[in-house]
Write a protein that holds these residues in place. Structure first.
Motif, PDB file in Angstrom:
ATOM      1  N   LYS A  66      72.246  52.646  66.304  1.00 59.65           N
ATOM      2  CA  LYS A  66      71.284  51.562  66.042  1.00 59.65           C
ATOM      3  C   LYS A  66      69.892  51.960  66.539  1.00 59.65           C
ATOM      4  O   LYS A  66      68.887  51.654  65.928  1.00 59.65           O
ATOM      5  CB  LYS A  66      71.728  50.275  66.738  1.00 59.65           C
ATOM      6  CG  LYS A  66      72.949  49.620  66.111  1.00 59.65           C
ATOM      7  CD  LYS A  66      73.231  48.296  66.820  1.00 59.65           C
ATOM      8  CE  LYS A  66      74.622  47.768  66.511  1.00 59.65           C
ATOM      9  NZ  LYS A  66      75.073  46.780  67.485  1.00 59.65           N
ATOM     10  N   GLN A  69      67.168  54.106  64.419  1.00 59.08           N
ATOM     11  CA  GLN A  69      66.486  53.549  63.232  1.00 59.08           C
ATOM     12  C   GLN A  69      64.973  53.794  63.191  1.00 59.08           C
ATOM     13  O   GLN A  69      64.451  54.108  62.128  1.00 59.08           O
ATOM     14  CB  GLN A  69      66.796  52.059  63.122  1.00 59.08           C
ATOM     15  CG  GLN A  69      68.298  51.855  63.035  1.00 59.08           C
ATOM     16  CD  GLN A  69      68.715  50.686  62.182  1.00 59.08           C
ATOM     17  OE1 GLN A  69      67.893  50.065  61.554  1.00 59.08           O
ATOM     18  NE2 GLN A  69      70.001  50.413  62.165  1.00 59.08           N
ATOM     19  N   TRP A  73      66.471  56.943  60.455  1.00 62.67           N
ATOM     20  CA  TRP A  73      67.903  56.858  60.152  1.00 62.67           C
ATOM     21  C   TRP A  73      68.268  55.410  59.867  1.00 62.67           C
ATOM     22  O   TRP A  73      67.831  54.503  60.564  1.00 62.67           O
ATOM     23  CB  TRP A  73      68.729  57.396  61.314  1.00 62.67           C
ATOM     24  CG  TRP A  73      68.676  58.876  61.379  1.00 62.67           C
ATOM     25  CD1 TRP A  73      67.721  59.616  62.016  1.00 62.67           C
ATOM     26  CD2 TRP A  73      69.550  59.793  60.748  1.00 62.67           C
ATOM     27  NE1 TRP A  73      67.951  60.946  61.836  1.00 62.67           N
ATOM     28  CE2 TRP A  73      69.079  61.096  61.059  1.00 62.67           C
ATOM     29  CE3 TRP A  73      70.685  59.666  59.952  1.00 62.67           C
ATOM     30  CZ2 TRP A  73      69.707  62.247  60.603  1.00 62.67           C
ATOM     31  CZ3 TRP A  73      71.315  60.809  59.502  1.00 62.67           C
ATOM     32  CH2 TRP A  73      70.823  62.087  59.824  1.00 62.67           C
ATOM     33  N   LYS A  74      69.068  55.235  58.860  1.00 61.76           N
ATOM     34  CA  LYS A  74      69.535  53.877  58.552  1.00 61.76           C
ATOM     35  C   LYS A  74      71.017  53.804  58.895  1.00 61.76           C
ATOM     36  O   LYS A  74      71.824  54.547  58.351  1.00 61.76           O
ATOM     37  CB  LYS A  74      69.365  53.572  57.051  1.00 61.76           C
ATOM     38  CG  LYS A  74      67.921  53.525  56.600  1.00 61.76           C
ATOM     39  CD  LYS A  74      67.345  52.104  56.760  1.00 61.76           C
ATOM     40  CE  LYS A  74      65.839  52.095  56.557  1.00 61.76           C
ATOM     41  NZ  LYS A  74      65.077  52.566  57.722  1.00 61.76           N
ATOM     42  N   SER A  75      71.360  52.958  59.823  1.00 62.37           N
ATOM     43  CA  SER A  75      72.795  52.782  60.101  1.00 62.37           C
ATOM     44  C   SER A  75      73.114  51.302  59.971  1.00 62.37           C
ATOM     45  O   SER A  75      72.537  50.480  60.669  1.00 62.37           O
ATOM     46  CB  SER A  75      73.148  53.287  61.491  1.00 62.37           C
ATOM     47  OG  SER A  75      72.240  52.800  62.424  1.00 62.37           O
ATOM     48  N   GLU A  76      73.964  51.040  59.038  1.00 66.33           N
ATOM     49  CA  GLU A  76      74.340  49.642  58.790  1.00 66.33           C
ATOM     50  C   GLU A  76      75.850  49.524  58.852  1.00 66.33           C
ATOM     51  O   GLU A  76      76.559  50.501  58.877  1.00 66.33           O
ATOM     52  CB  GLU A  76      73.871  49.230  57.385  1.00 66.33           C
ATOM     53  CG  GLU A  76      72.379  48.996  57.333  1.00 66.33           C
ATOM     54  CD  GLU A  76      71.863  49.035  55.921  1.00 66.33           C
ATOM     55  OE1 GLU A  76      72.682  49.099  54.989  1.00 66.33           O
ATOM     56  OE2 GLU A  76      70.627  49.019  55.745  1.00 66.33           O
TER      57      GLU A  76
END
Ligand SMILES: Cc1cc2nc3c(=O)[nH]c(=O)nc-3n(C[C@H](O)[C@H](O)[C@H](O)COP(=O)(O)OP(=O)(O)OC[C@H]3O[C@@H](n4cnc5c(N)ncnc54)[C@H](O)[C@@H]3O)c2cc1C
Ligand SMILES: NC(=O)c1ccc[n+]([C@@H]2O[C@H](COP(=O)([O-])OP(=O)(O)OC[C@H]3O[C@@H](n4cnc5c(N)ncnc54)[C@H](O)[C@@H]3O)[C@@H](O)[C@H]2O)c1
Length: 488
Positions: A66, A69, A73-76
């Motif tokens: 998280k 971001q 970086w996209k972390s979902e």
């Protein structure tokens, strides 16, 4: 199998495994008893240190993802708790490979009995289990029966699905709203882990701060961090009544009450003991008014042939410590006393060099004598504080809330000779960083020993020197300053 042993250990957790394996390796005939094969390893492996630290590890990975971001970086997504718990179980299984009855019998050549132990005489035990029962005796018996979670009593509690450390690691879906009752090490380590994995966690503590065994400023720093991460911390409150399966009324100190909603409840309000099945009276083993086994400084019960170690030894005059490495210390003390000649040489159990780590982020480590110990023992001391704000590594890695506090001998004419008596550190990886400070307390190293050590730059452990550089610079006697100027 024999019916008489040199030593019997009841309980195969940290204490029982430690004492039985070591005594067997020394050449004694030893019997180790636990209720079931899958309980070997005790709380630490099954419901304590190992699963909690594995869960904390995964929650840190999620937290780091998280935090990446801002760098593109996209972390979902949502935490797959079943997968997390699978990871936890796999870690436990890896350790279980060498913590099971067959392995201990084969590799350690230990006699291991599975069943429930119960005293039928001063040195005699009946073991009942799947294979019927048998009676065994020993010169000495060590009670290593551990502890279990205290139960929460409150009106309406029967309607609620409660978890403890014995059941929380079997959760398969992440509770949206997790209520944790108890702001001690279990509640605080797990509140951060569950919040990071995506639950909305509320922690309710009966006292005025979290982690009351730590210094107030350390509790405050950690509480700030937890609050920033979204944990709701509610202190000075007790559970009054559960209204239904999803709501609880809390009693505040000012007489008011407050309603909280939740999807699951974890209770972590301290420990009690597993003495019910043991028939302690048959062996003349007495309890104190707190329900703990009465012990002397040598871990000996009121029966001279029976000793206690690990969580079961909470009744020690030195106080209670519920840690796997406290069990290690108990075992080391017991074995030293078993194998040294004459009682006059026996070692008393002391926690003066003890330490512990709370595995939050930042971690908290506490070691040696506390300020309370120093005051009650009337030992003169100084307190030195170091804020990591100016430490390069702390700046580089954006540590927040990192601090080192040392209790030292009063600084004398030669500040380089000052010794550390105890201390606390709150910082990322504090448990590892403080190891040389812990060694310094034990080995009576001086400020000069740190001052003269060259630490690779920019290791985080440079703080262990920086605190002394600042302190010595501030406390250099005038005569020394004059002398060095003159020499220059
Ligand atoms: C969630 C959690 C996290 C923790 N984290 C840490 C940590 O990070 N670091 C740390 O140092 N400590 C930690 N602890 C504490 C640590 O787990 C305990 O202090 C340690 O496991 C105690 O070991 P023990 O051998 O005394 O007892 P236990 O491990 O409880 O073992 C007792 C054994 O005795 C057996 N037994 C009981 N009665 C009988 C009987 N009548 N007959 C036969 N067998 C019997 C039980 O089946 C059990 O296997 C944690 C505890 C919890 C709950
Ligand atoms: N990292 C570690 O080494 C580690 C981690 C977890 C646990 N442990 C060990 O396990 C032991 C047990 O941990 P724990 O957190 O259950 O116990 P604890 O006794 O240390 O803390 C329990 C907390 O719950 C509070 N409490 C009691 N009754 C309450 C109530 N009705 N409502 C709200 N709060 C209440 C107490 O005031 C206390 O602050 C610890 O003493 C520790 O030694 C160690």
């Amino acid at each position: 199998m024999k019916s008489h042993y040199d030593l019997i250990a009841i309980g195969a957790g940290s204490a029982g495994l430690g004492v039985s394996i070591a005594m067997k390796r020394l050449g004694f005939n030893v019997l180790l008893i636990d209720r079931y094969d899958h309980r070997i390893g005790g709380d630490c492996l099954n419901d304590g240190c190992v699963p909690s630290k594995a869960l904390i590890h995964v929650s840190r990975l999620i937290h780091s993802a998280k935090r990446s971001q801002p760098f593109g970086w996209k972390s979902e997504g949502k935490t797959d708790l079943a997968a997390v718990m699978q990871y936890v179980r796999e870690r436990q299984d890896s350790i279980r490979v060498h913590e099971n009855a067959a392995y201990l019998r084969e590799t350690e050549e230990l006699d291991v009995e599975l069943g429930t132990a119960r005293f039928v005489g001063k040195q005699t035990i009946e073991i009942s289990g799947g294979n019927g029962s048998r009676v065994v005796s020993a010169k000495n018996i060590v009670l290593c029966t551990g502890s279990k979670p205290k139960t929460l009593n409150a009106t309406g509690i029967d309607q609620v699905k409660l978890y403890t450390n014995e059941t929380i690691f079997s959760l398969e879906t992440l509770p949206e709203r997790l209520l944790i009752v108890g702001a001690g090490p279990i509640g605080i380590e797990l509140c951060q882990a569950f919040q990071r994995m995506g639950s909305q966690v509320t922690v309710v503590g009966a006292e005025e701060r979290i982690l009351t065994k730590e210094l107030p400023e350390v509790s405050d720093l950690l509480q700030k961090r937890l609050t920033e991460e979204g944990v709701i911390v509610k202190l000075n409150r007790k559970v009054k009544a559960f209204h239904d399966a999803n709501s609880v009324e809390l009693q505040l100190e000012n007489g008011l009450t407050e309603l909280i909603e939740f999807d699951a409840v974890l209770v972590a309000i301290g420990r009690t003991f597993n003495f019910d099945d043991l028939n302690l009276a048959a062996a003349g083993i007495e309890l104190n008014d707190k329900g703990q086994i009465k012990l002397n400084d040598y871990l000996q019960t009121t029966n001279e042939h029976v000793f206690a170690a690990g969580d079961a030894a909470a009744g020690l005059p030195a106080g209670q410590r519920y840690f796997s490495h406290a069990a290690e210390l108990h075992v080391a003390t017991l074995i030293t006393n078993f194998i040294t000649p004459g009682q006059v040489l026996d070692k008393k159990l002391s926690y003066d060099h003890f330490s512990w780590v709370t595995f939050t982020d930042p971690e908290v480590v506490t070691f040696g004598l506390s300020e309370y110990d120093l005051k009650t023992r009337k030992i003169s001391y100084e307190r030195i504080d170091y804020d990591f704000a100016h430490d390069d590594r702390a700046v580089i890695e954006d540590y927040e809330y990192a601090r080192l506090i040392l209790f030292t001998e009063p600084t004398g004419i030669n500040p380089f000779s000052t010794k550390i008596l105890g201390g606390t550190m709150i910082a990322p990886n504090a448990g590892e960083l403080a190891q040389e400070l812990i060694l310094a307390v034990q080995q009576k190293l001086t400020a000069g020993d740190f001052f003269n050590k060259i630490y690779p730059y920019p290791t985080a452990s440079r703080v262990n020197k920086s605190i002394w550089v600042d302190h010595i610079s501030d406390n250099l006697p005038g005569v020394v300053r004059k002398a060095v100027k003159w020499f220059y």
